[in-house]
Design a protein around this motif. Structure first.
Motif, PDB file in Angstrom:
ATOM      1  N   VAL A 165       0.848  -1.199   0.000  1.00 22.65           N
ATOM      2  CA  VAL A 165       0.000   0.000   0.000  1.00 22.65           C
ATOM      3  C   VAL A 165       0.882   1.248   0.000  1.00 22.65           C
ATOM      4  CG1 VAL A 165      -1.578   1.362   1.416  1.00 22.65           C
ATOM      5  CG2 VAL A 165      -2.026  -1.049   1.016  1.00 22.65           C
ATOM      6  N   PHE A 166       1.936   1.248   0.810  1.00 24.79           N
ATOM      7  CA  PHE A 166       2.835   2.400   0.851  1.00 24.79           C
ATOM      8  C   PHE A 166       3.464   2.603  -0.532  1.00 24.79           C
ATOM      9  CE2 PHE A 166       3.999   3.269   5.534  1.00 24.79           C
ATOM     10  CZ  PHE A 166       2.696   3.038   5.938  1.00 24.79           C
ATOM     11  N   GLY A 167       3.795   1.508  -1.220  1.00 24.07           N
ATOM     12  CA  GLY A 167       4.391   1.603  -2.552  1.00 24.07           C
ATOM     13  C   GLY A 167       3.409   2.052  -3.618  1.00 24.07           C
ATOM     14  N   ARG A 168       2.126   1.761  -3.432  1.00 27.08           N
ATOM     15  CA  ARG A 168       1.093   2.132  -4.413  1.00 27.08           C
ATOM     16  C   ARG A 168       0.211   3.259  -3.886  1.00 27.08           C
ATOM     17  NH1 ARG A 168      -2.647  -1.400  -5.417  1.00 27.08           N
ATOM     18  NH2 ARG A 168      -2.486  -2.405  -3.422  1.00 27.08           N
ATOM     19  N   TRP A 169       0.731   4.057  -3.010  1.00 25.00           N
ATOM     20  CA  TRP A 169      -0.029   5.119  -2.355  1.00 25.00           C
ATOM     21  C   TRP A 169      -0.746   6.007  -3.360  1.00 25.00           C
ATOM     22  CZ3 TRP A 169      -2.074   5.896   2.143  1.00 25.00           C
ATOM     23  CH2 TRP A 169      -2.415   7.178   2.574  1.00 25.00           C
ATOM     24  N   ALA A 170      -0.055   6.415  -4.418  1.00 32.11           N
ATOM     25  CA  ALA A 170      -0.653   7.317  -5.422  1.00 32.11           C
ATOM     26  C   ALA A 170      -1.836   6.651  -6.131  1.00 32.11           C
ATOM     27  CB  ALA A 170       0.393   7.742  -6.442  1.00 32.11           C
ATOM     28  N   ASP A 171      -1.771   5.354  -6.381  1.00 26.76           N
ATOM     29  CA  ASP A 171      -2.888   4.642  -7.027  1.00 26.76           C
ATOM     30  C   ASP A 171      -4.101   4.577  -6.112  1.00 26.76           C
ATOM     31  OD1 ASP A 171      -1.248   4.153  -9.212  1.00 26.76           O
ATOM     32  OD2 ASP A 171      -0.629   2.184  -8.471  1.00 26.76           O
ATOM     33  N   ILE A 172      -3.870   4.489  -4.820  1.00 30.17           N
ATOM     34  CA  ILE A 172      -4.967   4.320  -3.866  1.00 30.17           C
ATOM     35  C   ILE A 172      -5.641   5.653  -3.547  1.00 30.17           C
ATOM     36  CG2 ILE A 172      -5.534   3.610  -1.503  1.00 30.17           C
ATOM     37  CD1 ILE A 172      -3.275   1.516  -1.819  1.00 30.17           C
ATOM     38  N   VAL A 173      -4.838   6.693  -3.270  1.00 30.73           N
ATOM     39  CA  VAL A 173      -5.420   7.977  -2.849  1.00 30.73           C
ATOM     40  C   VAL A 173      -5.553   8.976  -3.983  1.00 30.73           C
ATOM     41  CG1 VAL A 173      -4.608   7.714  -0.489  1.00 30.73           C
ATOM     42  CG2 VAL A 173      -3.220   8.986  -2.120  1.00 30.73           C
ATOM     43  N   VAL A 225     -11.182  10.784   5.856  1.00 32.59           N
ATOM     44  CA  VAL A 225     -10.680   9.615   6.587  1.00 32.59           C
ATOM     45  C   VAL A 225     -11.561   8.385   6.350  1.00 32.59           C
ATOM     46  CG1 VAL A 225     -10.476   8.673   8.931  1.00 32.59           C
ATOM     47  CG2 VAL A 225      -9.313  10.768   8.340  1.00 32.59           C
ATOM     48  N   ARG A 226     -12.871   8.542   6.403  1.00 27.14           N
ATOM     49  CA  ARG A 226     -13.771   7.393   6.215  1.00 27.14           C
ATOM     50  C   ARG A 226     -13.586   6.757   4.845  1.00 27.14           C
ATOM     51  NH1 ARG A 226     -19.770   8.427   8.601  1.00 27.14           N
ATOM     52  NH2 ARG A 226     -19.308   7.670  10.677  1.00 27.14           N
ATOM     53  N   ASP A 227     -13.537   7.594   3.817  1.00 24.06           N
ATOM     54  CA  ASP A 227     -13.369   7.092   2.462  1.00 24.06           C
ATOM     55  C   ASP A 227     -12.002   6.422   2.302  1.00 24.06           C
ATOM     56  OD1 ASP A 227     -14.212   6.754  -0.267  1.00 24.06           O
ATOM     57  OD2 ASP A 227     -12.807   8.365  -0.800  1.00 24.06           O
ATOM     58  N   LEU A 228     -10.990   7.032   2.850  1.00 29.50           N
ATOM     59  CA  LEU A 228      -9.642   6.486   2.775  1.00 29.50           C
ATOM     60  C   LEU A 228      -9.561   5.142   3.512  1.00 29.50           C
ATOM     61  CD1 LEU A 228      -6.732   6.812   1.874  1.00 29.50           C
ATOM     62  CD2 LEU A 228      -6.323   8.199   3.914  1.00 29.50           C
ATOM     63  N   MET A 229     -10.190   5.054   4.659  1.00 27.76           N
ATOM     64  CA  MET A 229     -10.192   3.811   5.427  1.00 27.76           C
ATOM     65  C   MET A 229     -10.920   2.703   4.656  1.00 27.76           C
ATOM     66  SD  MET A 229     -11.107   3.094   9.445  1.00 27.76           S
ATOM     67  CE  MET A 229     -11.148   4.791   9.753  1.00 27.76           C
ATOM     68  N   ARG A 230     -12.018   3.057   4.009  1.00 31.87           N
ATOM     69  CA  ARG A 230     -12.752   2.076   3.211  1.00 31.87           C
ATOM     70  C   ARG A 230     -11.886   1.543   2.070  1.00 31.87           C
ATOM     71  NH1 ARG A 230     -14.803   2.524  -1.427  1.00 31.87           N
ATOM     72  NH2 ARG A 230     -14.858   4.787  -1.447  1.00 31.87           N
ATOM     73  N   ARG A 231     -11.213   2.463   1.354  1.00 29.41           N
ATOM     74  CA  ARG A 231     -10.358   2.046   0.242  1.00 29.41           C
ATOM     75  C   ARG A 231      -9.202   1.171   0.705  1.00 29.41           C
ATOM     76  NH1 ARG A 231      -9.038   7.323  -3.086  1.00 29.41           N
ATOM     77  NH2 ARG A 231     -10.416   8.467  -1.730  1.00 29.41           N
ATOM     78  N   LEU A 232      -8.588   1.540   1.825  1.00 25.17           N
ATOM     79  CA  LEU A 232      -7.467   0.754   2.344  1.00 25.17           C
ATOM     80  C   LEU A 232      -7.919  -0.639   2.786  1.00 25.17           C
ATOM     81  CD1 LEU A 232      -5.604   3.532   4.322  1.00 25.17           C
ATOM     82  CD2 LEU A 232      -4.769   2.344   2.295  1.00 25.17           C
ATOM     83  N   ASN A 233      -9.074  -0.718   3.426  1.00 25.85           N
ATOM     84  CA  ASN A 233      -9.572  -2.024   3.855  1.00 25.85           C
ATOM     85  C   ASN A 233      -9.989  -2.886   2.670  1.00 25.85           C
ATOM     86  OD1 ASN A 233      -9.141  -2.078   6.658  1.00 25.85           O
ATOM     87  ND2 ASN A 233     -10.885  -0.736   6.975  1.00 25.85           N
ATOM     88  N   GLU A 234     -10.383  -2.265   1.563  1.00 27.92           N
ATOM     89  CA  GLU A 234     -10.650  -3.033   0.350  1.00 27.92           C
ATOM     90  C   GLU A 234      -9.361  -3.649  -0.173  1.00 27.92           C
ATOM     91  OE1 GLU A 234     -12.505  -0.333  -2.398  1.00 27.92           O
ATOM     92  OE2 GLU A 234     -14.441  -0.423  -1.376  1.00 27.92           O
ATOM     93  N   GLU A 235      -8.276  -2.898  -0.066  1.00 24.99           N
ATOM     94  CA  GLU A 235      -6.972  -3.372  -0.539  1.00 24.99           C
ATOM     95  C   GLU A 235      -6.374  -4.429   0.387  1.00 24.99           C
ATOM     96  OE1 GLU A 235      -4.923  -2.398  -3.218  1.00 24.99           O
ATOM     97  OE2 GLU A 235      -6.632  -1.315  -4.037  1.00 24.99           O
ATOM     98  N   LEU A 236      -6.482  -4.223   1.688  1.00 21.30           N
ATOM     99  CA  LEU A 236      -5.777  -5.049   2.667  1.00 21.30           C
ATOM    100  C   LEU A 236      -6.614  -6.136   3.307  1.00 21.30           C
ATOM    101  CD1 LEU A 236      -3.961  -2.144   4.499  1.00 21.30           C
ATOM    102  CD2 LEU A 236      -2.962  -3.735   2.881  1.00 21.30           C
ATOM    103  N   GLY A 237      -7.901  -6.020   3.237  1.00 19.69           N
ATOM    104  CA  GLY A 237      -8.773  -6.947   3.941  1.00 19.69           C
ATOM    105  C   GLY A 237      -9.544  -6.191   5.011  1.00 19.69           C
ATOM    106  N   ASP A 238     -10.797  -6.536   5.151  1.00 23.06           N
ATOM    107  CA  ASP A 238     -11.685  -5.819   6.065  1.00 23.06           C
ATOM    108  C   ASP A 238     -11.156  -5.839   7.499  1.00 23.06           C
ATOM    109  OD1 ASP A 238     -14.003  -4.330   6.515  1.00 23.06           O
ATOM    110  OD2 ASP A 238     -15.055  -6.106   7.254  1.00 23.06           O
ATOM    111  N   GLY A 239     -11.122  -4.665   8.116  1.00 28.12           N
ATOM    112  CA  GLY A 239     -10.711  -4.550   9.516  1.00 28.12           C
ATOM    113  C   GLY A 239      -9.216  -4.402   9.734  1.00 28.12           C
ATOM    114  N   THR A 240      -8.426  -4.355   8.667  1.00 27.25           N
ATOM    115  CA  THR A 240      -6.975  -4.199   8.831  1.00 27.25           C
ATOM    116  C   THR A 240      -6.646  -2.811   9.350  1.00 27.25           C
ATOM    117  OG1 THR A 240      -6.605  -5.751   7.019  1.00 27.25           O
ATOM    118  CG2 THR A 240      -4.744  -4.381   7.685  1.00 27.25           C
ATOM    119  N   VAL A 241      -7.227  -1.785   8.724  1.00 23.65           N
ATOM    120  CA  VAL A 241      -7.024  -0.407   9.179  1.00 23.65           C
ATOM    121  C   VAL A 241      -8.248  -0.026  10.011  1.00 23.65           C
ATOM    122  CG1 VAL A 241      -6.681   1.992   8.480  1.00 23.65           C
ATOM    123  CG2 VAL A 241      -5.686   0.156   7.121  1.00 23.65           C
ATOM    124  N   VAL A 242      -8.022   0.251  11.300  1.00 22.76           N
ATOM    125  CA  VAL A 242      -9.148   0.597  12.177  1.00 22.76           C
ATOM    126  C   VAL A 242      -9.164   2.085  12.514  1.00 22.76           C
ATOM    127  CG1 VAL A 242      -9.381  -1.697  13.166  1.00 22.76           C
ATOM    128  CG2 VAL A 242      -7.840  -0.069  14.234  1.00 22.76           C
TER     129      VAL A 242
END
Length: 158
Positions: free
Chosen positions: A86-94, A129-146
Motif C-alpha cells: 500500500v505504501f508503494g502504491r499510495w498514489a494509485d490508492i489515494v 478519513v472514512r473514504d480512505l479507510m474504506r479504500r485501504l480495507n478493500e486493498e488489505l482486507g476488512d478490519g486491517t485499518v481501524v
C-alpha cells in the motif's frame, strides 16, 4: 436381566425394532472384514492420506507466488507485506493530487499515520478519513485499518 428370545416371540411381548438398511449394511461389512482377517487377507496397499485444503507437502512443486504466500503466512508477515504494498502504491490508492500532499508515515496495531504538507491538506485528509479507510480495507482486507491519524506539518510525534 434380558428377556429370552422365546419370550420376545411370545404374544403380548414387546417387539424388537427391525434393523435399518444402514445397520444391516454395517453388520454385513463387519462380518466380511472379520472373515477376511480369519483368511489372512490384507487390504491392498497402505491407507491413503486425504488432502484437506490447499496445503501441499514442501517436496511437491508449486507456483512461486503460492510458495511465497504460504511462507509469508507461516511467518506472520502477510500483513506487513500488504502494508508495504500500500505504501508503494499510495498514489494509485489515494489519487495523484492527494499523494503529492499526503504521505503514509507508519502503520501499527491497525492505526495508519498520514502526514500532510500543509494545514489545509491536513484538514482535507481528516475530512476524507472514512473514504480512505474504506479504500485501504478493500486493498488489505476488512478490519486491517481501524484508525487513521492525520498529522499536519510541524506536528511533533506524540
Amino acid at each position: 436381566m434380558s428377556p429370552s428370545p422365546a419370550a420376545a416371540d411370545a404374544p403380548g411381548a414387546p417387539a424388537t425394532p427391525a434393523a435399518s438398511g444402514a445397520d444391516l449394511a454395517r453388520q454385513a461389512l463387519a462380518r466380511a472384514r472379520a472373515e477376511a482377517r480369519e483368511r489372512g487377507a490384507v487390504p491392498r496397499g497402505a491407507p491413503r492420506s486425504r488432502r484437506r485444503g490447499r496445503f501441499r507437502s514442501r517436496n511437491e512443486p508449486q507456483l512461486f507466488g503460492d510458495a511465497v504466500r504460504t511462507w509469508l503466512i507461516e511467518h506472520g508477515w502477510q500483513e506487513q507485506v500488504a502494508i508495504g504494498g500500500v505504501f508503494g502504491r499510495w498514489a494509485d490508492i489515494v489519487g495523484a493530487f492527494n499523494a503529492e500532499h499526503l504521505r503514509p508515515e507508519s502503520f501499527s496495531d491497525g492505526e495508519l499515520v498520514v502526514v500532510a504538507d500543509s494545514p489545509t491538506m491536513a484538514a482535507h485528509a481528516r475530512a476524507m478519513v472514512r473514504d480512505l479507510m474504506r479504500r485501504l480495507n478493500e486493498e488489505l482486507g476488512d478490519g486491517t485499518v481501524v484508525a487513521i491519524k492525520v498529522k499536519g506539518p510541524g506536528s511533533r510525534r506524540r
